[in-house]
Design a protein around this motif. Structure first.
Motif, PDB file in Angstrom:
ATOM      1  N   ALA A  70      17.388  17.275  -4.015  1.00  0.00           N
ATOM      2  CA  ALA A  70      19.189  16.851  -3.727  1.00  0.00           C
ATOM      3  C   ALA A  70      19.249  15.412  -3.644  1.00  0.00           C
ATOM      4  N   PHE A  71      18.385  14.578  -3.008  1.00  0.00           N
ATOM      5  CA  PHE A  71      18.698  13.109  -3.029  1.00  0.00           C
ATOM      6  C   PHE A  71      18.451  12.343  -4.264  1.00  0.00           C
ATOM      7  N   PHE A  72      17.570  13.021  -5.192  1.00  0.00           N
ATOM      8  CA  PHE A  72      17.061  12.507  -6.403  1.00  0.00           C
ATOM      9  C   PHE A  72      18.271  12.584  -7.445  1.00  0.00           C
ATOM     10  N   ILE A  73      18.941  13.610  -7.379  1.00  0.00           N
ATOM     11  CA  ILE A  73      19.980  13.962  -8.209  1.00  0.00           C
ATOM     12  C   ILE A  73      21.265  13.286  -7.840  1.00  0.00           C
ATOM     13  N   VAL A  74      21.577  12.956  -6.506  1.00  0.00           N
ATOM     14  CA  VAL A  74      22.698  12.279  -5.948  1.00  0.00           C
ATOM     15  C   VAL A  74      22.459  10.679  -6.382  1.00  0.00           C
ATOM     16  N   ILE A  75      21.343  10.149  -6.313  1.00  0.00           N
ATOM     17  CA  ILE A  75      20.933   8.930  -6.637  1.00  0.00           C
ATOM     18  C   ILE A  75      21.270   8.554  -8.088  1.00  0.00           C
ATOM     19  N   VAL A  76      20.775   9.295  -9.084  1.00  0.00           N
ATOM     20  CA  VAL A  76      20.866   9.286 -10.424  1.00  0.00           C
ATOM     21  C   VAL A  76      22.164   9.728 -10.949  1.00  0.00           C
ATOM     22  N   ALA A  77      22.886  10.395 -10.286  1.00  0.00           N
ATOM     23  CA  ALA A  77      24.512  10.577 -10.539  1.00  0.00           C
ATOM     24  C   ALA A  77      25.386   9.313 -10.295  1.00  0.00           C
ATOM     25  N   GLY A 129      16.558   6.992  -0.908  1.00  0.00           N
ATOM     26  CA  GLY A 129      15.632   8.181  -0.926  1.00  0.00           C
ATOM     27  C   GLY A 129      15.198   8.365   0.631  1.00  0.00           C
ATOM     28  N   CYS A 130      14.744   7.144   1.093  1.00  0.00           N
ATOM     29  CA  CYS A 130      14.268   7.433   2.554  1.00  0.00           C
ATOM     30  C   CYS A 130      15.213   7.894   3.369  1.00  0.00           C
ATOM     31  N   PHE A 131      16.602   7.371   3.182  1.00  0.00           N
ATOM     32  CA  PHE A 131      17.535   8.055   4.245  1.00  0.00           C
ATOM     33  C   PHE A 131      17.556   9.779   3.703  1.00  0.00           C
ATOM     34  N   GLY A 132      17.586   9.850   2.461  1.00  0.00           N
ATOM     35  CA  GLY A 132      17.611  11.465   1.988  1.00  0.00           C
ATOM     36  C   GLY A 132      16.547  12.065   2.873  1.00  0.00           C
ATOM     37  N   VAL A 133      15.271  11.372   2.844  1.00  0.00           N
ATOM     38  CA  VAL A 133      14.109  12.271   3.721  1.00  0.00           C
ATOM     39  C   VAL A 133      14.530  12.376   5.043  1.00  0.00           C
ATOM     40  N   SER A 186      20.180  15.709   3.146  1.00  0.00           N
ATOM     41  CA  SER A 186      19.403  14.932   2.120  1.00  0.00           C
ATOM     42  C   SER A 186      20.607  14.241   1.379  1.00  0.00           C
ATOM     43  N   ALA A 187      21.061  15.053   0.562  1.00  0.00           N
ATOM     44  CA  ALA A 187      22.181  14.790  -0.356  1.00  0.00           C
ATOM     45  C   ALA A 187      23.205  13.728   0.305  1.00  0.00           C
ATOM     46  N   ALA A 188      23.566  14.164   1.542  1.00  0.00           N
ATOM     47  CA  ALA A 188      24.712  13.494   2.056  1.00  0.00           C
ATOM     48  C   ALA A 188      24.248  12.342   2.661  1.00  0.00           C
ATOM     49  N   PHE A 189      23.228  12.159   3.166  1.00  0.00           N
ATOM     50  CA  PHE A 189      22.566  10.623   3.427  1.00  0.00           C
ATOM     51  C   PHE A 189      22.317   9.725   2.571  1.00  0.00           C
ATOM     52  N   ALA A 190      21.809  10.317   1.293  1.00  0.00           N
ATOM     53  CA  ALA A 190      21.585   9.373   0.072  1.00  0.00           C
ATOM     54  C   ALA A 190      22.793   9.061  -0.251  1.00  0.00           C
ATOM     55  N   ALA A 191      23.679   9.875  -0.753  1.00  0.00           N
ATOM     56  CA  ALA A 191      25.032   9.648  -1.219  1.00  0.00           C
ATOM     57  C   ALA A 191      25.713   8.462  -0.325  1.00  0.00           C
ATOM     58  N   PHE A 192      25.662   8.666   1.085  1.00  0.00           N
ATOM     59  CA  PHE A 192      26.408   7.713   1.680  1.00  0.00           C
ATOM     60  C   PHE A 192      25.791   6.058   1.648  1.00  0.00           C
ATOM     61  N   MET A 193      24.562   6.170   1.499  1.00  0.00           N
ATOM     62  CA  MET A 193      23.714   5.080   1.591  1.00  0.00           C
ATOM     63  C   MET A 193      23.560   4.217   0.324  1.00  0.00           C
TER      64      MET A 193
END
Length: 520
Positions: free
Chosen positions: A417-424, A461-465, A499-506
């Motif tokens: 989830a956070f991997f996809i958000v960061i790449v996107a 990614g850490c925030f996603g975790v 996980s996706a939301a935290f990474a997307a925000f940060m």
């Protein structure tokens, strides 16, 4: 020393790279078979002969435009149909009743909704293959740097090995159930694993050839199972007395939804690996739609079959349904056909080969993506070591299939989830044509000094975790938000959503700051 790749005007118009006349040294110089074989010194002639026999030479090196072809342009649909219209997809639907006591209508709705979300993520990542000519794990370096890409490669390697373990265990279980007591489960696991190795060892073209046709037999087999299960008597209200209510029901749906999402999104870390040889001008919309429906149709079709088989009302099925043994359940469904049913079971057992091929092939690439020393070892060596690893793990964990599948798919959805958000976000915000970076410097994929530092990607990614930890609900741990979202005594698994939301925000502010400070 080698000159930077000469970019076509079409690439520049697409914003895929910056103009540059610099000269840069690449540790992975040369992309021909002979050039790749020359890296291995005195072993070079042996390796070159292996390549000449048809084994793929290229590993994580970028595929230049003049070496690409439209030959496999429709395989985005056929391949994913073959990969997912298989035995290993059935137990995911079984979990809806076995672990979460959902009725068939609720299971179907959950599979459709969370499945569509997961298919979207894989379809997006798939579009990056033709645009860049790079494997998925190498693409992550453009958002998270060399270090971040290495971290993703480790996670991806564990993911592919985990998928492989579940595949060989289930295939082995099914072979062993054909004539109980005659074929040991361990032997069944080894047979399935060996069959998976051959196409992956040979490489990209053989993978596509196998997956182009494997779905044809299996779609017929799945229709047989639907028909025989219906004849035995589906009861859509079978789980009604056992199903939870209120917040507990919501928790069950969210938790099962996370597993469904993971069964789709688990392919995202490898999605670009199988179309990086398509021309750069291949329609992204075509790639997106072919991938989306190539995943959504077969996975939903087969997962719903698994859920439906758990509702059979025939008393003869009571014991196998209670045990949650998918192999035994399928053997019972096919029992009216006697010898013919056993033949179908053999086909089902070997169908996992189609599912395990991309796991094994991409596991080798994931090891190469760990860094230059790993990339210098031939791809086929890592493929063989991956085969040995998951076969041994499958033999060791053969008695705990359902627990492995449930926990593995849930945890898998957290990092994808956070991997996809960061790449996107990197692609659509920072690498867009008129964005801060204007595109991808495609020849810099293995030059750390020209890639992002990676602080933004790693921190996001850490925030996603952190989001996954506070939202997860597993047997061994339930996060505070996951606990609050469920009913008393029940947790709701919100791990992949948070996980996706935290990474997307940060990620956007961190990446913006990183670009301002470093220029890359």
């Amino acid at each position: 020393m080698s000159p930077r790749h000469s970019l076509s005007s079409e690439e520049k118009e697409k914003g895929l790279a910056h103009d540059s006349t610099d000269v840069v040294h690449f540790p992975l110089e040369g992309s021909t078979d002979a050039a790749i074989a020359s890296r291995y010194g005195r072993f070079g002639p042996i390796v070159e002969r292996i390549f000449a026999s048809g084994v793929e030479a290229r590993g994580v090196e970028r595929v230049p435009e003049d070496e690409r072809s439209t030959k496999n342009q429709y395989n985005n649909f056929l391949m994913w149909c073959s990969v997912n219209c298989v035995l290993t997809t059935i137990p995911i639907g079984v979990l809806a009743q076995e672990y979460y006591t959902l009725t068939l209508p609720h299971a179907i709705a959950t599979i459709f909704c969370f499945g569509a979300l997961g298919a979207l993520t894989v379809a997006f990542i798939s579009t990056l293959g033709p645009q860049t000519g790079l494997r998925t794990m190498i693409i992550t370096r453009y958002s998270s740097g060399y270090v971040g890409g290495t971290i993703y490669s480790i996670l991806n390697l564990l993911t592919q090995l985990g998928f492989s373990v579940t595949a060989v265990i289930l295939g082995g279980q099914t072979l062993a159930s054909i004539n109980p007591g005659t074929l040991p489960l361990v032997v069944g696991i080894i047979i399935v694993a060996l069959c998976s190795l051959v196409p992956c060892f040979i490489g990209y073209e053989m993978v596509h050839i196998y997956e182009r046709y494997a779905w044809m037999v299996m779609i017929i087999v799945m229709l047989f199972l639907w028909g025989l299960g219906g004849k035995a008597g589906f009861d859509i209200n079978a789980q009604k007395p056992l199903e939870d209510h209120g917040r507990a029901l919501s928790a069950d749906i969210l938790s099962f939804g996370g597993i469904v999402f993971g069964s789709f999104s688990g392919w995202a870390p490898v999605a670009a690996d199988y179309n990086c040889r398509l021309p750069v001008n291949t329609s992204s919309m075509k790639v997106f739609l072919l991938t989306f429906f190539g995943l959504f149709i077969p996975i939903c079709f087969v997962e719903i079959l698994g859920a439906a088989l758990m509702t059979i009302s025939d008393p003869a099925y009571a014991d196998v349904i209670a045990a949650g043994d998918t192999g035994a359940l399928l053997a019972q469904v096919l029992s009216p056909w006697k010898g013919g049913g056993k033949f179908v079971l053999v086909l089902l057992a070997f169908s996992v080969v189609a599912n395990n091929i991309p796991n094994t092939y991409s596991a080798g690439l994931a090891v190469q993506a760990l860094g230059r020393p790993f990339a210098m070892v031939p791809r086929f060596v890592w493929v063989f070591l991956a085969f040995v690893t998951y076969t041994v793990a499958g033999v060791a964990g053969r008695e705990h299939f359902s627990a492995i599948l449930s926990n593995f798919l849930s945890i898998l959805s957290y990092w994808t989830a956070f991997f996809i958000v960061i790449v996107a976000e990197e692609h659509f915000i920072f690498r867009r044509k008129n964005g801060p970076l204007g595109g991808y410097n495609l020849e810099d994929y293995d030059t750390p000094s020209r890639l992002p530092v990676g602080v933004a990607g790693v921190l996001a990614g850490c925030f996603g975790v952190a989001g996954a930890v506070v939202g997860m609900s597993q047997v061994w741990y339930t996060g505070p938000l996951g606990k609050d979202a469920g009913a008393s005594g029940y947790g709701a698994d919100l791990g992949f959503e948070l996980s996706a939301a935290f990474a997307a925000f940060m990620f956007p502010p961190l990446r913006w700051l990183e670009i301002r400070l470093t220029g890359r």
